[in-house]
Scaffold this active site. Structure first.
Site, PDB file in Angstrom:
ATOM      1  N   ARG A  42       0.821  -1.221   0.000  1.00  0.00           N
ATOM      2  CA  ARG A  42       0.000   0.000   0.000  1.00  0.00           C
ATOM      3  C   ARG A  42       0.854   1.269   0.000  1.00  0.00           C
ATOM      4  O   ARG A  42       0.434   2.294  -0.534  1.00  0.00           O
ATOM      5  CB  ARG A  42      -0.940   0.002   1.205  1.00  0.00           C
ATOM      6  CG  ARG A  42      -2.117  -0.923   1.006  1.00  0.00           C
ATOM      7  CD  ARG A  42      -3.003  -0.915   2.215  1.00  0.00           C
ATOM      8  NE  ARG A  42      -4.296  -1.515   1.914  1.00  0.00           N
ATOM      9  CZ  ARG A  42      -5.227  -1.752   2.824  1.00  0.00           C
ATOM     10  NH1 ARG A  42      -5.017  -1.438   4.088  1.00  0.00           N
ATOM     11  NH2 ARG A  42      -6.386  -2.272   2.488  1.00  0.00           N
ATOM     12  N   LYS A 204     -16.696 -14.306   5.752  1.00  0.00           N
ATOM     13  CA  LYS A 204     -17.897 -13.514   6.037  1.00  0.00           C
ATOM     14  C   LYS A 204     -18.882 -13.486   4.868  1.00  0.00           C
ATOM     15  O   LYS A 204     -18.801 -12.627   4.004  1.00  0.00           O
ATOM     16  CB  LYS A 204     -17.487 -12.087   6.403  1.00  0.00           C
ATOM     17  CG  LYS A 204     -16.704 -12.029   7.688  1.00  0.00           C
ATOM     18  CD  LYS A 204     -16.219 -10.611   7.947  1.00  0.00           C
ATOM     19  CE  LYS A 204     -14.776 -10.573   8.367  1.00  0.00           C
ATOM     20  NZ  LYS A 204     -13.837 -10.221   7.310  1.00  0.00           N
ATOM     21  N   GLY A 357      -7.377  -8.215   1.083  1.00  0.00           N
ATOM     22  CA  GLY A 357      -6.015  -8.335   1.592  1.00  0.00           C
ATOM     23  C   GLY A 357      -5.483  -9.759   1.587  1.00  0.00           C
ATOM     24  O   GLY A 357      -4.311  -9.981   1.260  1.00  0.00           O
ATOM     25  N   GLY A 380     -12.897  -4.254   1.961  1.00  0.00           N
ATOM     26  CA  GLY A 380     -14.301  -3.823   2.088  1.00  0.00           C
ATOM     27  C   GLY A 380     -14.671  -2.762   1.062  1.00  0.00           C
ATOM     28  O   GLY A 380     -15.760  -2.805   0.477  1.00  0.00           O
TER      29      GLY A 380
END
Ligand code: AMP
Length: 403
Positions: A42, A204, A357, A380
């Site tokens: 990043r 999730k 990630g 997200g």
């Protein structure tokens, strides 16, 4: 109605104090008493914007969060290791402020010379950052003349530095990283080359269900791995033993399966699993023969038959989007499925895009980065963007042109 975003190259930077919101929320590793950056992706991705502002005669003020310090200063979440890394790659001093707002950084911002780089300490050391409080926004606004949004991974948060500040700084633009993310992700939403294969993993279901629903009209195949797969297998009536699986998620999975069946979309689910007796048990590991998992076991990775099946599904794909690992890849005995799938995608002829990630980390660890067309820096944020949700940090930059 046409929506566009102001570009970096449209702004004037000479002698200006330029606040660049970057996403330096990178993994750190402890080395003795200190921390070091363990995955600088990043930071590296933010360099083109930083270098451009320097070249254009700006004074660079970088703002980022790191971890979840919950509105309190905490040395564990200091940006100090990031400042050291950045100073090395930029080949110049990077001044880290003790606090991200107040008299000291304001005074320093006025003393900076053209080309100087100042890194503000963790924005989340103040509760006003996540609360997007007008007082905190005003304190950040004292530091700059120009605002640049380059923290793609944080655009889905309406925080002071991502949404409040660009609202009050009129000279604003997206940075090169945000521009690049949109360039690769927008066509996926609008007009992906077909056949389009969506490969989802991770844990999730609730975070990813929106993306699955949104993509139903556009995909040709859906592959589900990771813990998510057990909700889908349970929805189809298979036994999942003690695998991660909640009733609410099973209901969501049922809905997706119904939508996919109605559209004739091929759904590939695991046919075998790497199982163990408990989470963290790396001793009693075995591979199931079939889809069902015994009551005393839980699935922690996809098995070899499933890997082959995913390979076959990938053969015809022209576009692949991958998000989420195929198993608990942090643990080497449960990492094979994720790495094998990463290799298979890398070998496919499709346009290959990745978000999240964990999947990105697996690709980097396997040294396969160069085989992918694009690896998003967002998790997200990428999913919410693809889902068609409004990202507050992007919305605030919108230029709406009426026909
Ligand atoms: P997500 O953030 O939803 O992409 O989930 C990523 C996490 O899912 C990783 O930390 C994996 O260890 C975890 N995961 C993947 N497969 C499984 C599994 N079969 N059981 C439990 N956790 C899993």
């Amino acid at each position: 109605m046409k929506i566009s975003y102001p570009k970096l190259t449209e702004l004037e930077f000479r002698n200006k104090r330029v606040f660049i919101r970057v996403d330096f929320n990178v993994p750190l590793k402890q080395v003795g008493a200190n921390y070091e950056v363990s995955d600088p992706r990043r930071i590296e991705e933010a360099l083109p914007t930083i270098r451009y502002v320097i070249e254009q005669g700006g004074k660079v003020i970088l703002g980022s969060h790191l971890g979840r310090p919950k509105g309190q200063p905490n040395p564990k979440y200091s940006l100090e290791p990031i400042g050291s890394y950045l100073s090395g790659v930029l080949g110049k001093d990077v001044l880290l402020t003790e606090d991200c707002v107040g008299d000291a950084p304001r005074g320093l911002s006025h003393q900076m010379r053209v080309g100087d780089v100042m890194l503000l300490e963790n924005l989340r050391f103040h509760p006003g950052e996540e609360e997007n409080s007008p007082e905190f926004v005003a304190r950040l606004a004292e530091l700059c003349d120009v605002y640049v949004s380059d923290a793609f991974g944080t655009l889905h948060r309406a925080h002071a530095s991502t949404e409040g500040l660009p609202k009050v700084i009129k000279q604003r633009a997206m940075g090169f990283l945000v521009e690049k993310e949109l360039k690769f992700l927008a066509p996926l939403k609008e007009n992906p080359k077909r056949p389009f294969l969506l490969l989802m993993g991770g844990a999730k279901v609730s975070d990813k269900i929106g993306v699955l629903e949104c993509f139903l009209p556009k995909v040709d195949s859906i592959v589900i791995g990771g813990a998510m797969a057990y909700s889908f297998l349970a929805a189809k009536g298979f036994k999942v033993g003690k695998s991660l699986c909640e009733e609410r998620q099973v209901q969501l999975a049922r809905k997706i399966l119904k939508g996919a069946a109605a559209r004739n979309i091929r759904v590939v689910l695991p046919e075998d699993h790497v199982v163990s007796l408990a989470f963290g048990d790396t001793q009693n590991v075995s591979i199931t023969q079939g889809i069902d998992i015994a009551d005393d076991k839980l699935g922690l990775d996809i098995g070899p038959k499933t890997v082959d099946k995913i390979g076959a599904a990938l053969e015809t794909a022209e576009t692949v989007f991958w998000n989420g690992p195929m198993g608990v890849f942090e643990e080497p005995v449960f990492a094979k499925g994720t790495f094998e799938v990463a290799k298979l995608i890398a070998q496919s002829k499709a346009v290959k895009l990745v978000g999240g990630g964990d999947s990105a980390a697996a690709i980097v660890q396997a040294g396969l980065e160069s085989s992918f067309d694009f690896i998003s820096t967002g998790g997200g944020a990428t999913l919410e963007y693809l889902e068609g949700k409004n990202l507050p940090g992007l919305k605030v930059l919108e230029i709406v042109q009426k026909p």
